[in-house]
Structure formats: C-alpha cells, structure tokens
Design a protein around this motif. Structure first.
Motif, PDB file in Angstrom:
ATOM      1  N   TYR A 126      27.373  24.773  56.810  1.00  0.00           N
ATOM      2  CA  TYR A 126      27.367  24.818  55.343  1.00  0.00           C
ATOM      3  C   TYR A 126      28.708  25.320  54.782  1.00  0.00           C
ATOM      4  CZ  TYR A 126      22.327  24.045  54.533  1.00  0.00           C
ATOM      5  OH  TYR A 126      21.074  23.496  54.422  1.00  0.00           O
ATOM      6  N   GLY A 127      29.595  25.755  55.683  1.00  0.00           N
ATOM      7  CA  GLY A 127      30.863  26.329  55.221  1.00  0.00           C
ATOM      8  C   GLY A 127      30.731  27.770  54.770  1.00  0.00           C
ATOM      9  N   ILE A 128      29.678  28.448  55.243  1.00  0.00           N
ATOM     10  CA  ILE A 128      29.434  29.844  54.850  1.00  0.00           C
ATOM     11  C   ILE A 128      29.977  30.778  55.933  1.00  0.00           C
ATOM     12  CG2 ILE A 128      27.672  31.567  54.301  1.00  0.00           C
ATOM     13  CD1 ILE A 128      25.896  29.271  53.329  1.00  0.00           C
ATOM     14  N   THR A 129      31.140  31.336  55.674  1.00  0.00           N
ATOM     15  CA  THR A 129      31.762  32.310  56.565  1.00  0.00           C
ATOM     16  C   THR A 129      32.274  33.469  55.718  1.00  0.00           C
ATOM     17  OG1 THR A 129      33.880  31.131  56.421  1.00  0.00           O
ATOM     18  CG2 THR A 129      32.461  30.611  58.317  1.00  0.00           C
ATOM     19  N   PRO A 130      32.364  34.665  56.301  1.00  0.00           N
ATOM     20  CA  PRO A 130      32.807  35.819  55.506  1.00  0.00           C
ATOM     21  C   PRO A 130      34.305  35.761  55.201  1.00  0.00           C
ATOM     22  CG  PRO A 130      32.513  36.463  57.793  1.00  0.00           C
ATOM     23  CD  PRO A 130      32.012  35.054  57.686  1.00  0.00           C
ATOM     24  N   HIS A 131      34.680  36.353  54.066  1.00  0.00           N
ATOM     25  CA  HIS A 131      36.086  36.474  53.697  1.00  0.00           C
ATOM     26  C   HIS A 131      36.588  37.873  54.026  1.00  0.00           C
ATOM     27  CE1 HIS A 131      36.240  32.614  51.627  1.00  0.00           C
ATOM     28  NE2 HIS A 131      35.097  32.916  51.028  1.00  0.00           N
ATOM     29  N   THR A 132      37.877  37.956  54.333  1.00  0.00           N
ATOM     30  CA  THR A 132      38.500  39.241  54.646  1.00  0.00           C
ATOM     31  C   THR A 132      39.093  39.844  53.383  1.00  0.00           C
ATOM     32  OG1 THR A 132      39.054  38.471  56.873  1.00  0.00           O
ATOM     33  CG2 THR A 132      40.230  40.415  56.060  1.00  0.00           C
ATOM     34  N   LYS A 133      38.711  41.089  53.107  1.00  0.00           N
ATOM     35  CA  LYS A 133      39.200  41.789  51.931  1.00  0.00           C
ATOM     36  C   LYS A 133      39.910  43.079  52.329  1.00  0.00           C
ATOM     37  CE  LYS A 133      37.706  39.000  48.692  1.00  0.00           C
ATOM     38  NZ  LYS A 133      38.656  38.326  47.766  1.00  0.00           N
ATOM     39  N   GLN A 134      40.879  43.477  51.515  1.00  0.00           N
ATOM     40  CA  GLN A 134      41.572  44.745  51.734  1.00  0.00           C
ATOM     41  C   GLN A 134      40.855  45.866  50.990  1.00  0.00           C
ATOM     42  OE1 GLN A 134      45.442  43.234  50.298  1.00  0.00           O
ATOM     43  NE2 GLN A 134      46.345  44.070  52.154  1.00  0.00           N
ATOM     44  N   ILE A 135      40.759  47.016  51.642  1.00  0.00           N
ATOM     45  CA  ILE A 135      40.224  48.186  50.971  1.00  0.00           C
ATOM     46  C   ILE A 135      41.341  48.786  50.115  1.00  0.00           C
ATOM     47  CG2 ILE A 135      39.331  50.531  51.306  1.00  0.00           C
ATOM     48  CD1 ILE A 135      37.983  49.511  53.844  1.00  0.00           C
ATOM     49  N   ASP A 136      41.066  48.976  48.842  1.00  0.00           N
ATOM     50  CA  ASP A 136      42.068  49.490  47.912  1.00  0.00           C
ATOM     51  C   ASP A 136      42.222  50.990  48.111  1.00  0.00           C
ATOM     52  OD1 ASP A 136      43.769  50.099  45.896  1.00  0.00           O
ATOM     53  OD2 ASP A 136      42.509  49.367  44.260  1.00  0.00           O
ATOM     54  N   THR A 137      43.318  51.401  48.723  1.00  0.00           N
ATOM     55  CA  THR A 137      43.582  52.821  48.971  1.00  0.00           C
ATOM     56  C   THR A 137      44.437  53.443  47.872  1.00  0.00           C
ATOM     57  OG1 THR A 137      45.503  52.200  50.308  1.00  0.00           O
ATOM     58  CG2 THR A 137      43.419  52.549  51.468  1.00  0.00           C
ATOM     59  N   LEU A 138      44.722  52.674  46.805  1.00  0.00           N
ATOM     60  CA  LEU A 138      45.613  53.158  45.745  1.00  0.00           C
ATOM     61  C   LEU A 138      44.905  53.232  44.385  1.00  0.00           C
ATOM     62  CD1 LEU A 138      48.769  51.082  46.737  1.00  0.00           C
ATOM     63  CD2 LEU A 138      48.307  53.467  47.267  1.00  0.00           C
ATOM     64  N   ALA A 139      43.572  53.268  44.428  1.00  0.00           N
ATOM     65  CA  ALA A 139      42.772  53.449  43.210  1.00  0.00           C
ATOM     66  C   ALA A 139      43.130  52.441  42.123  1.00  0.00           C
ATOM     67  CB  ALA A 139      42.922  54.872  42.684  1.00  0.00           C
ATOM     68  N   ALA A 140      43.511  51.245  42.503  1.00  0.00           N
ATOM     69  CA  ALA A 140      43.829  50.142  41.589  1.00  0.00           C
ATOM     70  C   ALA A 140      45.052  50.408  40.721  1.00  0.00           C
ATOM     71  CB  ALA A 140      42.619  49.818  40.704  1.00  0.00           C
ATOM     72  N   GLU A 141      45.811  51.457  41.031  1.00  0.00           N
ATOM     73  CA  GLU A 141      47.016  51.739  40.241  1.00  0.00           C
ATOM     74  C   GLU A 141      48.168  50.825  40.648  1.00  0.00           C
ATOM     75  OE1 GLU A 141      48.123  55.812  40.011  1.00  0.00           O
ATOM     76  OE2 GLU A 141      46.082  56.535  39.710  1.00  0.00           O
ATOM     77  N   TYR A 142      48.177  50.431  41.919  1.00  0.00           N
ATOM     78  CA  TYR A 142      49.207  49.528  42.434  1.00  0.00           C
ATOM     79  C   TYR A 142      48.522  48.518  43.352  1.00  0.00           C
ATOM     80  CZ  TYR A 142      52.123  53.467  41.034  1.00  0.00           C
ATOM     81  OH  TYR A 142      52.711  54.492  40.323  1.00  0.00           O
ATOM     82  N   PRO A 143      49.146  47.389  43.606  1.00  0.00           N
ATOM     83  CA  PRO A 143      48.542  46.414  44.535  1.00  0.00           C
ATOM     84  C   PRO A 143      48.390  47.021  45.927  1.00  0.00           C
ATOM     85  CG  PRO A 143      50.320  45.411  43.268  1.00  0.00           C
ATOM     86  CD  PRO A 143      50.381  46.885  42.988  1.00  0.00           C
ATOM     87  N   ALA A 144      47.200  46.872  46.512  1.00  0.00           N
ATOM     88  CA  ALA A 144      46.954  47.403  47.854  1.00  0.00           C
ATOM     89  C   ALA A 144      47.731  46.575  48.869  1.00  0.00           C
ATOM     90  CB  ALA A 144      45.464  47.365  48.166  1.00  0.00           C
ATOM     91  N   ALA A 145      48.436  47.267  49.760  1.00  0.00           N
ATOM     92  CA  ALA A 145      49.247  46.558  50.747  1.00  0.00           C
ATOM     93  C   ALA A 145      48.932  47.014  52.167  1.00  0.00           C
ATOM     94  CB  ALA A 145      50.728  46.771  50.453  1.00  0.00           C
ATOM     95  N   THR A 146      47.789  47.692  52.336  1.00  0.00           N
ATOM     96  CA  THR A 146      47.440  48.197  53.662  1.00  0.00           C
ATOM     97  C   THR A 146      46.730  47.128  54.480  1.00  0.00           C
ATOM     98  OG1 THR A 146      45.265  48.985  52.981  1.00  0.00           O
ATOM     99  CG2 THR A 146      47.113  50.489  52.641  1.00  0.00           C
ATOM    100  N   ASN A 147      46.614  47.415  55.782  1.00  0.00           N
ATOM    101  CA  ASN A 147      45.873  46.519  56.669  1.00  0.00           C
ATOM    102  C   ASN A 147      44.475  47.070  56.915  1.00  0.00           C
ATOM    103  OD1 ASN A 147      46.552  48.750  58.145  1.00  0.00           O
ATOM    104  ND2 ASN A 147      47.260  47.647  59.955  1.00  0.00           N
ATOM    105  N   TYR A 148      43.955  47.815  55.953  1.00  0.00           N
ATOM    106  CA  TYR A 148      42.611  48.395  56.005  1.00  0.00           C
ATOM    107  C   TYR A 148      41.648  47.337  55.472  1.00  0.00           C
ATOM    108  CZ  TYR A 148      39.795  52.722  56.134  1.00  0.00           C
ATOM    109  OH  TYR A 148      38.897  53.707  56.445  1.00  0.00           O
ATOM    110  N   LEU A 149      40.913  46.663  56.364  1.00  0.00           N
ATOM    111  CA  LEU A 149      40.199  45.445  55.997  1.00  0.00           C
ATOM    112  C   LEU A 149      38.688  45.546  56.219  1.00  0.00           C
ATOM    113  CD1 LEU A 149      42.652  43.015  57.855  1.00  0.00           C
ATOM    114  CD2 LEU A 149      42.800  43.760  55.465  1.00  0.00           C
ATOM    115  N   TYR A 150      37.954  44.696  55.534  1.00  0.00           N
ATOM    116  CA  TYR A 150      36.525  44.523  55.771  1.00  0.00           C
ATOM    117  C   TYR A 150      36.162  43.077  55.467  1.00  0.00           C
ATOM    118  CZ  TYR A 150      35.761  44.696  50.679  1.00  0.00           C
ATOM    119  OH  TYR A 150      35.788  44.439  49.335  1.00  0.00           O
TER     120      TYR A 150
END
Length: 409
Positions: A126-150
């Motif tokens: 069906y094309g249903i697979t999970p997407h990889t997202k970054q955990i925002d470690t900067l409280a949305a003040e700046y773009p998250a650039a870490t490799n902390y993923l889920y």
C-alpha cells in the motif's frame, strides 16, 4: 502509547489486556490504586466495554483527554477484528499504524491466520512505511540539525535522507538487573570502534540515561523501540550494510534469529549460533552430546511433566526460560505450588521458546567464564567466582576475579 508500552518489555504487545481480572471488583480495585499494572486494567475495561470513559475517570482521576485517546486506539482494534487481511483497506491499515499497532498485533487481531510478514507485505504494498523525523532539541527557536531521530506514520515525508549504508548497533533498551550499564559500555565501545575503522554508525536505543543515546557518539541515533519490525524498517530504509546484535544484551539477542530469517546481515556471531546458546533445550542437549556434566534436566512440555520430573529428582528444582540474560522468570521452586507459579511466569517470558527444568544443586560454587573467540580460537578469557552460592543472579551477586578457591585444574 503503544510504542512506549512495548519499550518497557518485548513481552508487552501494546495497549491491550494482560493477565485478565476475573471480576468487576478486582478490575475496579486495580484502577483505583496507581501501579504499573493499571494501564492493563484500563485496556481491559475499554476492550470489554465493562466501564465507560466517565466511570474510568471517576475511579482513576485520569483526565478525559488522555482516556479518549486510549479509547480511539480501542476503536481501531474493534474495526480491525471484523475484517480479514484481504478486506483491510489502505485507510484502515494506515489508521492502525498511526494508532501505534505493530504488524504483529494486527496479524493477531484480524479475522483469519496471518503472520507478521503478511501484514508487513500488505502495508508496504500500500506504500505505508514510517517516515524519519528529527527530534527538535532547540525548542523550535532554530532549525534542528541533530541526528536525534525517530520514526512515525504521522507525516508525509522524512526530515533526513537515507543513510545509504553503514552499520547498525542495537542497544539494550530499558535498564534492569543483569542488563544494565555494562551493555551501554559495550554499545558505545562498538560505535566508537566502527567510526575509527571508517564505518558510518547507527545506534538504535531508547533509554535517555545511556551514553549510547548521546547523539554525538554516532552518525545516526534512532530513539526507537527494539523490535524486529522497527529494525527492519531502519535497515531497509537506510540500506544498511549489517547489524550488530551482540553488544546490547538480551533484547538484541532475542531478535537476532528473526532478523536473520528476514535477510538481515548479522555481523559477528551468526544468529543460529546465538540460538544454540540461548535456547535452553539446544544448549543442554549440546552439553550432553559433548559429555559435559550437568544436573538432570528436561524440556518442559506440560505442567504435569514438570511436576513428575520434580517428584523424580526431588526438590528444589530450577526453572530456566530461554533467551534470558537478566534472570527474568528464572526461579528455584521448593514445592509443587511454587513450581506451578514459576512455570506460569517462565512461559510468559519465554513465549514460543523452550523452558527447561533441572535439578538444583544446593550449596554449589558458581563460576563464570567469559571468552572472546576468533576463527575458532579463544583469544581472550576471564574466570571469576561468586562469593554467594549458586542461585544468586550475577546482577545481585559479588564476584571475585581471579577466582580464590579454584585449583589450577
């Protein structure tokens, strides 16, 4: 919620009843007192429709907002159990994944006999697979650039591209006796060695108190559940070169053979060899085959066979589940009543793996030997002796190295 529950222990499938409460009064009493088992009582009340959300709120004082979210999970279950895999629509499959249902859960809920792979193939079709997202470690003040993923099904695209290679190291998950900081040290040492050797390294783990979940330690860190399904998702999406399961303790060992059977390249000790050591029946049989002395033992086939064995060798007896490093459900029984209880606990922990019962030798000295082999040769070894008699788990025992009462022989 369902992912969080599975992260507590692999034996927990998700938000569903477990060890059913037989009477309504027992169920209400469990709801009334906050314990680690109350979530199962809520699941039973919602699944069996014995209590409304308002009634559960009145007893537990849990906010309606949270209870309604749990109720939504149950609504999806109710829809799934009325259909077959062939009749499962793309929308229902996606809804089930968004509600946190694992492929294994869905296979058990649907009408008919299905495997985890049946569900996986259907949803991928069906094309249903999970997407990889970054955990925002900067409280949305700046773009998250870490490799902390889920990974999540609540998204339309991934925040990062495929790793396109590298080696996955599976961590130890939740800390417990016999499976704790030593495996974090092993995992971190493995990651650092891989990076020194020029490999891109990926860690999958979910314990925030570990060094292995410090995103500076590896090239990619997935804060994710340690299941066959999720490791396969990451392995296939990142086109990984292989997976290391030998440094994370029991949970990685437990999924080594299923991953191997799914075509994953297991690096280090082959999965069938891990199974030979972890499967109590195979290991005990191997000792008999090569002539190593051991206490009388028997694979458990029924409660009665265990009681008959205990009557033959005499109490106490030791109940040993397979695939257990932490000592979970490994108990010494001194009478029939204790043995019945131990067998129930062992069957839950060991699930589809053998449980072995053996004669327990009292007053025995416990010796442990750890070794590292390469190409059939032992290249490093250590022997240590327990101060306590055999029967106290290594996670609770005091160990002496080198052994102080053993002869050179």
């Amino acid at each position: 919620m369902q992912k969080a529950m599975r992260m507590v222990d692999p034996s927990i499938a998700g938000f569903q009843p477990k060890n059913r409460y037989e009477t309504l009064s027992e169920l209400k009493e469990e709801l009334r007192v906050p314990t680690d088992r109350r979530i199962y009582a809520i699941a039973q009340a919602m699944h069996e429709k014995t209590l409304t959300v308002d009634e559960i709120h009145e007893i537990t004082k849990i906010d309606h907002w949270f209870l309604r979210r749990l109720e939504n999970i149950v609504h999806t279950w109710d829809e799934l159990e009325t259909t077959t895999l062939e009749g499962t629509s793309k929308d229902l499959m996606l809804d089930a994944k968004k509600m946190g249902y694992s492929d294994q859960q869905i296979a058990a809920i649907l009408k008919g006999e299905y495997t985890e792979d049946d569900i996986r193939n259907k949803r991928i079709g069906y094309g249903i697979t999970p997407h990889t997202k970054q955990i925002d470690t900067l409280a949305a003040e700046y773009p998250a650039a870490t490799n902390y993923l889920y990974m999540t099904y609540h998204g339309s695209e991934s925040d990062v591209p495929s790793a396109n290679g590298g080696v996955i190291v599976i961590g130890s998950g939740a800390y417990r006796i016999g499976s704790s900081i030593e495996f974090d040290w092993c995992g971190v040492s493995c990651i650092r060695t891989l990076r020194k050797l020029g490999y891109q390294s990926t860690m999958i783990n979910y314990n925030p108190e570990t060094v292995s979940t410090d995103y500076d330690e590896c090239d990619r860190l997935y804060f994710e559940e340690l299941s066959r399904e999720r490791v396969l998702d990451i392995y296939q999406q990142d086109k990984s070169d292989g997976v290391v399961v030998s440094v994370g303790g029991q949970i990685p060992n437990g999924i080594a053979l299923p991953l191997h059977d799914a075509g994953v390249k297991i690096m280090g000790t082959p999965a069938p060899m891990i199974d030979n050591a972890e499967d109590r029946n195979k290991f005990s049989a191997a000792l008999d085959e090569i002539g190593v002395q051991q206490p009388a033992w028997q694979e458990l086939t029924s409660t009665q066979s265990a009681l008959d064995f205990a009557a033959k060798v005499g109490y106490p007896v030791l109940v040993r589940p397979s695939y257990v490093l932490s000592g979970a459900a490994m108990n010494v029984a001194h009478n029939d009543k204790q043995l019945r209880y131990c067998l129930e606990e062992a069957a839950e922990v060991s699930q589809d793996k053998p449980v072995v019962i053996s004669d327990f030798i009292q007053g025995a000295v416990e010796i442990e030997m750890d070794g590292v082999g390469k190409d059939g040769e032992l290249i490093a070894a250590a022997i240590h002796e327990h101060i306590e008699n055999a029967g106290v788990h290594s996670g609770d025992a005091s160990l002496v190295l080198p052994p102080h009462t053993l002869s050179a022989y």
